[in-house]
Design a protein around this motif. Structure first.
Motif, PDB file in Angstrom:
ATOM      1  N   CYS A   5       0.830  -1.220   0.059  1.00  0.00           N
ATOM      2  CA  CYS A   5      -0.072  -0.011   0.024  1.00  0.00           C
ATOM      3  C   CYS A   5       1.020   1.275  -0.018  1.00  0.00           C
ATOM      4  CB  CYS A   5      -0.705  -0.031   1.120  1.00  0.00           C
ATOM      5  SG  CYS A   5      -1.941   1.406   1.483  1.00  0.00           S
ATOM      6  N   PRO A   6       0.773   1.914  -0.857  1.00  0.00           N
ATOM      7  CA  PRO A   6       1.840   3.390  -1.107  1.00  0.00           C
ATOM      8  C   PRO A   6       1.184   4.362  -0.047  1.00  0.00           C
ATOM      9  CG  PRO A   6      -0.050   3.528  -2.767  1.00  0.00           C
ATOM     10  CD  PRO A   6      -0.465   1.938  -1.987  1.00  0.00           C
ATOM     11  N   TYR A   7       0.406   4.180   0.875  1.00  0.00           N
ATOM     12  CA  TYR A   7      -0.058   5.010   1.723  1.00  0.00           C
ATOM     13  C   TYR A   7       0.645   4.899   3.168  1.00  0.00           C
ATOM     14  CZ  TYR A   7      -3.059   5.884  -2.298  1.00  0.00           C
ATOM     15  OH  TYR A   7      -3.609   6.123  -3.563  1.00  0.00           O
ATOM     16  N   ALA A  91      -1.660  10.171   0.921  1.00  0.00           N
ATOM     17  CA  ALA A  91      -3.084   9.881   1.615  1.00  0.00           C
ATOM     18  C   ALA A  91      -2.880   8.768   2.866  1.00  0.00           C
ATOM     19  CB  ALA A  91      -4.059   9.054   0.680  1.00  0.00           C
ATOM     20  N   ALA A  92      -3.806   8.489   3.597  1.00  0.00           N
ATOM     21  CA  ALA A  92      -3.607   7.745   4.684  1.00  0.00           C
ATOM     22  C   ALA A  92      -5.001   7.041   5.173  1.00  0.00           C
ATOM     23  CB  ALA A  92      -2.832   8.498   5.834  1.00  0.00           C
ATOM     24  N   PHE A  93      -4.768   5.831   5.708  1.00  0.00           N
ATOM     25  CA  PHE A  93      -5.754   5.316   6.561  1.00  0.00           C
ATOM     26  C   PHE A  93      -5.798   5.711   7.899  1.00  0.00           C
ATOM     27  CE2 PHE A  93      -6.776   1.790   9.628  1.00  0.00           C
ATOM     28  CZ  PHE A  93      -8.241   1.897   9.082  1.00  0.00           C
ATOM     29  N   PHE A  94      -6.929   6.174   8.388  1.00  0.00           N
ATOM     30  CA  PHE A  94      -6.816   6.774   9.871  1.00  0.00           C
ATOM     31  C   PHE A  94      -7.741   5.692  10.668  1.00  0.00           C
ATOM     32  CE2 PHE A  94      -5.676  10.257   7.575  1.00  0.00           C
ATOM     33  CZ  PHE A  94      -5.189  11.488   8.462  1.00  0.00           C
ATOM     34  N   VAL A  95      -7.193   5.649  11.854  1.00  0.00           N
ATOM     35  CA  VAL A  95      -8.319   4.670  12.820  1.00  0.00           C
ATOM     36  C   VAL A  95      -7.790   5.421  14.168  1.00  0.00           C
ATOM     37  CG1 VAL A  95      -6.136   3.077  13.210  1.00  0.00           C
ATOM     38  CG2 VAL A  95      -8.423   2.332  13.591  1.00  0.00           C
ATOM     39  N   ALA A  96      -8.921   5.110  14.947  1.00  0.00           N
ATOM     40  CA  ALA A  96      -9.041   5.548  16.475  1.00  0.00           C
ATOM     41  C   ALA A  96      -8.110   4.555  17.340  1.00  0.00           C
ATOM     42  CB  ALA A  96     -10.393   5.948  17.006  1.00  0.00           C
ATOM     43  N   CYS A  97      -7.341   4.951  18.267  1.00  0.00           N
ATOM     44  CA  CYS A  97      -6.496   4.160  18.981  1.00  0.00           C
ATOM     45  C   CYS A  97      -7.363   2.970  19.973  1.00  0.00           C
ATOM     46  CB  CYS A  97      -5.898   4.814  20.256  1.00  0.00           C
ATOM     47  SG  CYS A  97      -6.614   5.704  21.307  1.00  0.00           S
ATOM     48  N   ASP A  98      -8.710   3.400  19.813  1.00  0.00           N
ATOM     49  CA  ASP A  98      -9.617   2.382  20.832  1.00  0.00           C
ATOM     50  C   ASP A  98     -10.509   1.390  19.860  1.00  0.00           C
ATOM     51  OD1 ASP A  98     -11.385   4.274  19.540  1.00  0.00           O
ATOM     52  OD2 ASP A  98     -12.437   4.707  21.397  1.00  0.00           O
ATOM     53  N   MET A  99      -9.941   1.102  18.574  1.00  0.00           N
ATOM     54  CA  MET A  99     -10.519   0.423  17.753  1.00  0.00           C
ATOM     55  C   MET A  99      -9.726  -0.977  17.395  1.00  0.00           C
ATOM     56  SD  MET A  99     -12.520   3.241  15.311  1.00  0.00           S
ATOM     57  CE  MET A  99     -13.868   2.094  14.578  1.00  0.00           C
TER      58      MET A  99
END
Length: 196
Positions: A5-7, A91-99
């Motif tokens: 994945c290039p992100y 670009a980026a994939f974003f995720v919350a630390c509580d998932m």
């Protein structure tokens, strides 16, 4: 495994954990902090991982770049802004630390749409998952505009960018309830211990 994945991946750990009364990112599941679990799921696939936190000292042992909010006290939208500002990719994939139950293959699937869209957001009916989504760096002007107007809802900038809503109802391949489970309260933490 190749990081095909290039992100980037951005973990949002800027919340106050007010309902948990302790830093939820460091709560243990199967003997590991939730943050470690998330990093281990993302690391094989993404070019870089950064953490957004206003208490960076708590995560110094992870040896990952850590950035604080540029617009303080504006909630998770400010975390998305800092993430977009600081990633070295487009670009980026974003995720919350509580998932902690995120699925790496689904995260990559979201990023597959970033060639055509500026944001890719899972949607289940009227409910969105903006903290488990993919955003391009060129969302920054719209995000900054929302923050400058003190619009702190994440979706406040969606009308200003090209958004792909990934409709979960049409994609039964994943356990959505598990993937999007987030640990905000002691009760949810107990549920997470049972899930894991």
């Amino acid at each position: 495994m190749d990081k095909h994945c290039p992100y980037s991946a951005v973990i949002l750990a800027g919340g106050s954990s007010s309902r948990m009364k302790t830093n939820k990112a460091l709560l243990q599941l199967n003997g590991k902090p939730m943050l470690t679990i998330i990093i281990e799921k993302l690391q094989p696939f993404f070019q870089e991982i950064i953490i957004i936190s206003n208490t960076p000292a708590q995560y110094a042992n992870y040896n990952l770049p850590i950035y604080t909010d540029i617009f303080p006290n504006r909630g998770p939208l400010s975390g998305i802004h800092s993430g977009l500002k600081n990633i070295t990719n487009q670009a980026a994939f974003f995720v919350a630390c509580d998932m902690p139950f995120l699925d790496s293959s689904f995260a990559i699937k979201l990023t597959d749409y970033l060639g055509q869209f500026q944001a890719v957001v899972p949607r289940q009916g009227k409910y969105l998952q903006p903290l488990h989504a993919a955003y391009r760096k060129d969302c920054l002007p719209a995000v900054e505009q929302a923050l400058q107007l003190e619009c702190t809802k994440i979706r406040s900038f969606y009308d200003l960018v090209e958004v792909k809503y990934y409709d979960l109802i049409d994609n039964a391949d994943y356990n959505w309830e598990k993937i999007f489970f987030n640990v905000n309260t002691p009760e949810e933490y107990q549920m997470a211990l049972n899930i894991s």
